[in-house]
Structures are given as C-alpha cells and as structure tokens.
Write an enzyme that holds these catalytic residues in place. Structure first.
Site, PDB file in Angstrom:
ATOM      1  N   LYS A 118     -10.397  10.687  -0.130  1.00  0.00           N
ATOM      2  CA  LYS A 118      -9.761   9.867   0.918  1.00  0.00           C
ATOM      3  C   LYS A 118     -10.451  10.183   2.231  1.00  0.00           C
ATOM      4  O   LYS A 118     -10.944  11.296   2.421  1.00  0.00           O
ATOM      5  CB  LYS A 118      -8.273  10.228   1.054  1.00  0.00           C
ATOM      6  CG  LYS A 118      -7.449   9.172   1.745  1.00  0.00           C
ATOM      7  CD  LYS A 118      -6.972   8.135   0.759  1.00  0.00           C
ATOM      8  CE  LYS A 118      -6.313   6.964   1.433  1.00  0.00           C
ATOM      9  NZ  LYS A 118      -5.673   6.093   0.417  1.00  0.00           N
ATOM     10  N   ASP A 158      -7.472   1.109   3.335  1.00  0.00           N
ATOM     11  CA  ASP A 158      -6.111   1.670   3.367  1.00  0.00           C
ATOM     12  C   ASP A 158      -5.532   1.144   4.689  1.00  0.00           C
ATOM     13  O   ASP A 158      -6.014   0.115   5.192  1.00  0.00           O
ATOM     14  CB  ASP A 158      -6.133   3.208   3.291  1.00  0.00           C
ATOM     15  CG  ASP A 158      -4.763   3.809   2.991  1.00  0.00           C
ATOM     16  OD1 ASP A 158      -4.344   3.799   1.836  1.00  0.00           O
ATOM     17  OD2 ASP A 158      -4.079   4.268   3.947  1.00  0.00           O
TER      18      ASP A 158
HETATM   19  P1  NDP Z   1      -2.106  -2.356   6.387  1.00  0.00           P
HETATM   20  O1  NDP Z   1      -2.824  -1.709   7.516  1.00  0.00           O
HETATM   21  O2  NDP Z   1      -2.574  -3.658   5.857  1.00  0.00           O
HETATM   22  O3  NDP Z   1      -0.567  -2.536   6.761  1.00  0.00           O
HETATM   23  C1  NDP Z   1       0.222  -1.442   7.092  1.00  0.00           C
HETATM   24  C2  NDP Z   1       1.616  -1.912   7.421  1.00  0.00           C
HETATM   25  O4  NDP Z   1       2.482  -0.782   7.526  1.00  0.00           O
HETATM   26  C3  NDP Z   1       1.693  -2.621   8.764  1.00  0.00           C
HETATM   27  O5  NDP Z   1       2.739  -3.565   8.741  1.00  0.00           O
HETATM   28  C4  NDP Z   1       2.012  -1.477   9.718  1.00  0.00           C
HETATM   29  O6  NDP Z   1       2.653  -1.865  10.912  1.00  0.00           O
HETATM   30  C5  NDP Z   1       2.954  -0.633   8.874  1.00  0.00           C
HETATM   31  N1  NDP Z   1       2.840   0.764   9.281  1.00  0.00           N
HETATM   32  C6  NDP Z   1       1.734   1.538   9.244  1.00  0.00           C
HETATM   33  N2  NDP Z   1       1.981   2.760   9.738  1.00  0.00           N
HETATM   34  C7  NDP Z   1       3.270   2.742  10.097  1.00  0.00           C
HETATM   35  C8  NDP Z   1       4.126   3.718  10.669  1.00  0.00           C
HETATM   36  N3  NDP Z   1       3.692   4.961  10.968  1.00  0.00           N
HETATM   37  N4  NDP Z   1       5.426   3.358  10.896  1.00  0.00           N
HETATM   38  C9  NDP Z   1       5.865   2.102  10.601  1.00  0.00           C
HETATM   39  N5  NDP Z   1       5.090   1.135  10.055  1.00  0.00           N
HETATM   40  C10 NDP Z   1       3.834   1.464   9.817  1.00  0.00           C
HETATM   41  O7  NDP Z   1      -2.091  -1.245   5.237  1.00  0.00           O
HETATM   42  P2  NDP Z   1      -1.822  -1.414   3.668  1.00  0.00           P
HETATM   43  O8  NDP Z   1      -0.858  -2.521   3.424  1.00  0.00           O
HETATM   44  O9  NDP Z   1      -3.123  -1.423   2.994  1.00  0.00           O
HETATM   45  O10 NDP Z   1      -1.136  -0.016   3.320  1.00  0.00           O
HETATM   46  C11 NDP Z   1       0.279   0.177   3.291  1.00  0.00           C
HETATM   47  C12 NDP Z   1       0.608   1.382   2.451  1.00  0.00           C
HETATM   48  O11 NDP Z   1       0.116   1.185   1.112  1.00  0.00           O
HETATM   49  C13 NDP Z   1      -0.015   2.707   2.899  1.00  0.00           C
HETATM   50  O12 NDP Z   1       0.877   3.754   2.589  1.00  0.00           O
HETATM   51  C14 NDP Z   1      -1.254   2.817   2.022  1.00  0.00           C
HETATM   52  O13 NDP Z   1      -1.673   4.160   1.877  1.00  0.00           O
HETATM   53  C15 NDP Z   1      -0.715   2.270   0.720  1.00  0.00           C
HETATM   54  N6  NDP Z   1      -1.689   1.792  -0.246  1.00  0.00           N
HETATM   55  C16 NDP Z   1      -2.609   0.845   0.075  1.00  0.00           C
HETATM   56  C17 NDP Z   1      -3.502   0.384  -0.874  1.00  0.00           C
HETATM   57  C18 NDP Z   1      -4.476  -0.699  -0.593  1.00  0.00           C
HETATM   58  O14 NDP Z   1      -5.162  -1.114  -1.534  1.00  0.00           O
HETATM   59  N7  NDP Z   1      -4.571  -1.218   0.615  1.00  0.00           N
HETATM   60  C19 NDP Z   1      -3.517   0.948  -2.233  1.00  0.00           C
HETATM   61  C20 NDP Z   1      -2.456   1.891  -2.501  1.00  0.00           C
HETATM   62  C21 NDP Z   1      -1.603   2.286  -1.518  1.00  0.00           C
HETATM   63  P3  NDP Z   1       1.838  -1.852  12.308  1.00  0.00           P
HETATM   64  O15 NDP Z   1       0.877  -2.997  12.192  1.00  0.00           O
HETATM   65  O16 NDP Z   1       2.858  -2.013  13.357  1.00  0.00           O
HETATM   66  O17 NDP Z   1       1.134  -0.524  12.361  1.00  0.00           O
HETATM   67  O1  2IT Z   2      -4.218   4.606  -1.780  1.00  0.00           O
HETATM   68  C1  2IT Z   2      -5.012   3.913  -2.472  1.00  0.00           C
HETATM   69  O2  2IT Z   2      -4.990   3.949  -3.701  1.00  0.00           O
HETATM   70  C2  2IT Z   2      -5.928   3.010  -1.752  1.00  0.00           C
HETATM   71  N1  2IT Z   2      -5.862   2.942  -0.539  1.00  0.00           N
HETATM   72  C3  2IT Z   2      -6.961   2.235  -2.524  1.00  0.00           C
HETATM   73  C4  2IT Z   2      -8.154   3.091  -2.855  1.00  0.00           C
HETATM   74  C5  2IT Z   2      -9.314   2.359  -3.477  1.00  0.00           C
HETATM   75  O3  2IT Z   2     -10.337   3.037  -3.662  1.00  0.00           O
HETATM   76  O4  2IT Z   2      -9.226   1.172  -3.769  1.00  0.00           O
END
Ligand code: NDP
Ligand code: 2IT
Length: 438
Positions: A118, A158
């Site tokens: 990561k 992420d």
């Molecule tokens: P994005 O950046 O697309 O969206 C994040 C969302 O979460 C936004 O709405 C953001 O709001 C909100 N957010 C982020 N930090 C905070 C915080 N500290 N408090 C409140 N709201 C918050 O990210 P993703 O959708 O990609 O990721 C969301 C979650 O999913 C994370 O935990 C990530 O690790 C996990 N994840 C993502 C994967 C992926 O493929 N993208 C895979 C597996 C897990 P704001 O815009 O106001 O910050």
């Molecule tokens: O938390 C996760 O699994 C991710 N942000 C996706 C990682 C990846 O390599 O697609």
C-alpha cells in the site's frame, strides 16, 4: 502485541488491524505449531520494505509545496506486491501499514497470485486544479518508479486516487522507463485498463452481501440499505444494489449525510457521479437538488436500514453506531471500506449474531479485478464485460466459501472475521514456510 506496539509507536490503526487478526489466528496457530515455530505471525506483521520520500511540486501560484510519499511493500510470498495508493491529508505511516497488512490477507483470499502493499501521500487533491494534481502525480512517480514494476509492485487507486490520478502516474512512469507495461491497475480502457475495474469494489461488496444472505435463504430484493461515502466504492455499491432490487437511501462525504427515503435510483446516481467525479462537489448539493434531508456533520448509521455498506473510511462505525444499527433491525454489514468498524462495534455485531462481512473479504472484488487486469495485460488481450463480471462473481463466491470453511461455529453461526483471517493466512503462511526464513 506488546512487541508490535513498542516497535511501531504512535500507529494505533496498525495495532488495531494486527490485534484483530492475531485474535483469530492465535487459536489456529496453537493447533498448527509449524506456524508458531517459524514465527509466521511475527514475520507477517513486519513489512518487507518501507519506502518514504519527498514529493516537491509547484502549485498554480508558482509556490513550492512539499508532501511526503510512501510505499509499504508488506509481503511478497505469493506474488508481487499489490495494493492501492491513497492521497488524503490523514495519510501517515501507521495508516498505510494497517492497509498494507490487511491487503496481504485480502489478496490471498482472492485466490490470485498477489502479495500485499500500500502507498500514498498526505497530499490533499480537494480544491486542487487538474494541473496541480498532474504535477504532484508526476513528482510522486519520479521517485516511486524505481521501486515498482509489473513483476515487482503494482499500485492502483484508493481514497483520492481514481482514473485521473492513475492516468498521470502511468504517463510519467512510461516516460521515465520507456516501457508500456501493466505497472498500475485501474488504467483507462483505451490504454490497458480492464472493463469492470471501476465497478469492482462496490459490485463485489454487494455480491458478498448477497452470498451472506443466501445462506439464510434470503436476498437483497426489497432491502433498504444505508451506504456511506459517495466516491468510487459507494457509487457502484448503489448501482448494483439497485439493479438487484434493493434500495439505497443514504450517501455521505466528510461533511455530512443525505437521506432520501424514496431511494437513490439510476437517474439520481448518474447525477451523483457527475457531481463527484467531474464537478467534484459536495453531497449536500444532492439534498438541494432532490429535496431530501441533509444531516450536517453526521454519518448515516442512525437511519433505519436492513443492510449497511460502510464505504468511506476506517473507524467510521463506532460502538454506539453499531448498537443503533442493530436496534433498528440492520441484519447485514458488508464492508466496502477498509476497517470501517471499530473493534467494539464488531463485538456488537458478533454478539447480535448478524451477518458481518469484514472488509478484507467483502471489498476484495476491487483488487481481484486488478489481478484480472494484470492477467489481461500479460496476455495483451482484453476480456469482455461479461467475462470479467462473471469471474468477479465467482471470486466473491469463493471468498465467501473460504469464510464458511474457516469461520463456521458449532451453533451454525458464521464468524466471517475468523473465516477471512484464517482463510487469508493459510496460503501466505504455507508459502513462507516453503520459501524458508527470508
Ligand atoms: P474515494 O476517494 O472515491 O471516496 C471516498 C469517500 O469517502 C468520499 O465520499 C469521501 O468524502 C469519504 N471519506 C474519505 N475519508 C473520509 C473521512 N476521514 N471521513 C469521512 N468521509 C471520508 O475512495 P474509494 O471509494 O475508492 O474508497 C473508499 C473506501 O473503500 C476506503 O476505505 C478504501 O480504502 C476502500 N477500498 C477502495 C477500493 C477501491 O478499489 N477504490 C478497494 C477496496 C477498498 P470526502 O470527499 O468529503 O473526503
Ligand atoms: O484496498 C484495496 O483493496 C484497494 N484500494 C485496491 C487495490 C488494488 O490494487 O486494486
């Protein structure tokens, strides 16, 4: 844990992630002393390599800004390091170590040959122009490029890293190395990306909820869902849930939550995607546009729901939120985010014996399709949407089955926490045993 805390001071999220896994694993390791003798648990909690670097860049006013960049290369026993990059002001070493640690077990659960890593930066993309984001990404990759490669370490997105950032990072890598390879996943469709990768994490979390419900002979049809976040994971969670006959009634961002009891249908979701992915606005605007409630500074968990999909960030459900969810009749938690529930929230779910799918199982669809993107890049052959989606569904089914195999208790209740932790551990641990003390 005393050793972990002494060696990794001021990293509470990393302690939390290791503690949860250790609780599941220690009884298992006691029954399988080969892992104990080889100190596998102690070894997986120590990153193979930590890279930390300066990221200087110039903002639109011509001023120099300095951020810190990181890549944690946690474990390469079963494949090259694989995991996302997070750009958010809260990023620090402890957050990335927790995420890298979770990633090792998650990637193992997918059944694909991927180790865990990561990275990211404390850079805040919010309020930055596209040019500023590009200059930052170029500077970040100018250092990172020497540490990664398509057979070494393959980053992806992420929080704060989506298609735009992956594009800028890929462009700079290609320019420096003079190589067109699958060194990043989440790429655009025209330049090596996979169909369904943007959708994969959200779709996967919904497929996982479907699998958990199917064990009880139930489905998502007619279920009311609370979803947090409004980014990549939240958007495609809402999309798949709606397709399967469920109704999402909330979305949120760091400023607050919208509550739309009529449901966030396909048309409203398309508007959210434009708001968040193009205009980069706030979720509050949804309430103004569609005339529903907006709860400033609040998370969604007080809203009545059957299913919850936390899809924003770590520790976004605490004990009292969990008690409220259970009291209001929530039967299923499927974690799109990484470690969104605090340890005492998890205790509430397990005591109430509701269906609880922890992140490393429920959100593994994203990295799984990243693995499929790597496969397609190696073959230089893209698969259809149907092909990728059917593989994703099969992978989520397999992960669910692994959780059943390792997590079913004597009364029939499935403890998915133990199931995912033990199921993810075994393959990595056996590979480490086979490869000697390295
Ligand atoms: P994005 O950046 O697309 O969206 C994040 C969302 O979460 C936004 O709405 C953001 O709001 C909100 N957010 C982020 N930090 C905070 C915080 N500290 N408090 C409140 N709201 C918050 O990210 P993703 O959708 O990609 O990721 C969301 C979650 O999913 C994370 O935990 C990530 O690790 C996990 N994840 C993502 C994967 C992926 O493929 N993208 C895979 C597996 C897990 P704001 O815009 O106001 O910050
Ligand atoms: O938390 C996760 O699994 C991710 N942000 C996706 C990682 C990846 O390599 O697609």
């Amino acid at each position: 844990m005393a050793g972990i805390k002494a060696k990794n001071p001021s990293e509470p999220e990393f302690h939390q992630a290791v503690h949860e896994v250790a609780e599941s694993l220690i009884p298992y390791i006691e029954e399988n002393p080969k892992y104990k003798q080889a100190k596998i648990l102690e070894r997986i909690a120590e990153p193979e390599r930590v890279i930390m670097f300066r990221v200087p860049w110039i903002n639109d006013k011509g001023e120099v800004e300095i951020n810190r960049g990181y890549r944690i290369e946690m474990n390469s026993a079963i494949g090259p390091y694989k995991g996302g990059l997070r750009f958010h002001p809260t990023v620090n070493l402890g957050i990335l170590k927790f995420l890298a640690f979770e990633q090792v077990l998650k990637n193992s659960l997918t059944t694909l040959p991927m180790g865990g890593g990561k990275g990211g930066s404390d850079f805040d993309p919010k309020g930055k122009s596209d040019n500023e984001v590009m200059r930052f990404c170029q500077s970040f990759m100018t250092e990172l490029n020497r540490h990664i490669g398509p057979n070494t370490d393959i980053p992806a997105g992420d929080i704060g890293v989506g298609g735009r950032e992956i594009g800028y990072l890929f462009g700079q890598y290609k320019r420096i190395k003079n190589e067109f390879t699958g060194v990043l996943t989440g790429k655009g469709l025209q330049w090596g990306g996979s169909l369904i990768r943007p959708e994969a994490t959200g779709y996967g979390a919904v497929y996982f909820a479907q699998e958990m419900l199917a064990v009880k002979g139930d489905s998502l049809k007619g279920k009311i869902a609370a979803v947090s976040g409004s980014g990549n994971v939240a958007q495609f969670t809402v999309q798949k849930l709606t397709e399967l006959g469920g109704k999402a009634v909330t979305l949120s961002d760091s400023a607050g939550t919208i509550y739309d009891p009529a449901g966030i249908d396909a048309e409203k979701l398309a508007w959210v995607m434009e708001l968040k992915n193009i205009r980069r606005g706030r979720i509050r605007e949804y309430a103004e546009k569609f005339g529903c409630e907006y709860y400033e500074g609040k998370r969604p968990w007080h809203v009545q729901c059957d299913v919850a999909f936390p899809s924003a960030t770590e520790n976004e459900i605490d004990k009292s939120d969990a008690e409220t969810l259970v009291k209001n009749g929530c039967q299923v938690i499927s974690e799109g985010a990484n470690m969104p529930s605090t340890p005492d929230a998890i205790e509430v779910y397990l005591e109430a014996k509701i269906l609880y799918g922890p992140g490393k199982a429920a959100n593994a669809g994203g990295v799984a399709v990243s693995g499929l993107e790597m496969t397609q890049n190696s073959m230089r052959l893209p698969w259809t949407r149907e092909e990728v989606d059917s593989r994703l569904q099969q992978i989520m089914k397999n992960i669910h089955q692994t959780c059943l195999d390792h997590g079913k208790e004597s009364d029939g209740y499935v403890n998915y926490v133990n199931g995912a932790n033990i199921g993810g551990f075994v393959k990595v641990a056996d590979a480490m045993l086979a490869q000697g003390v390295v």
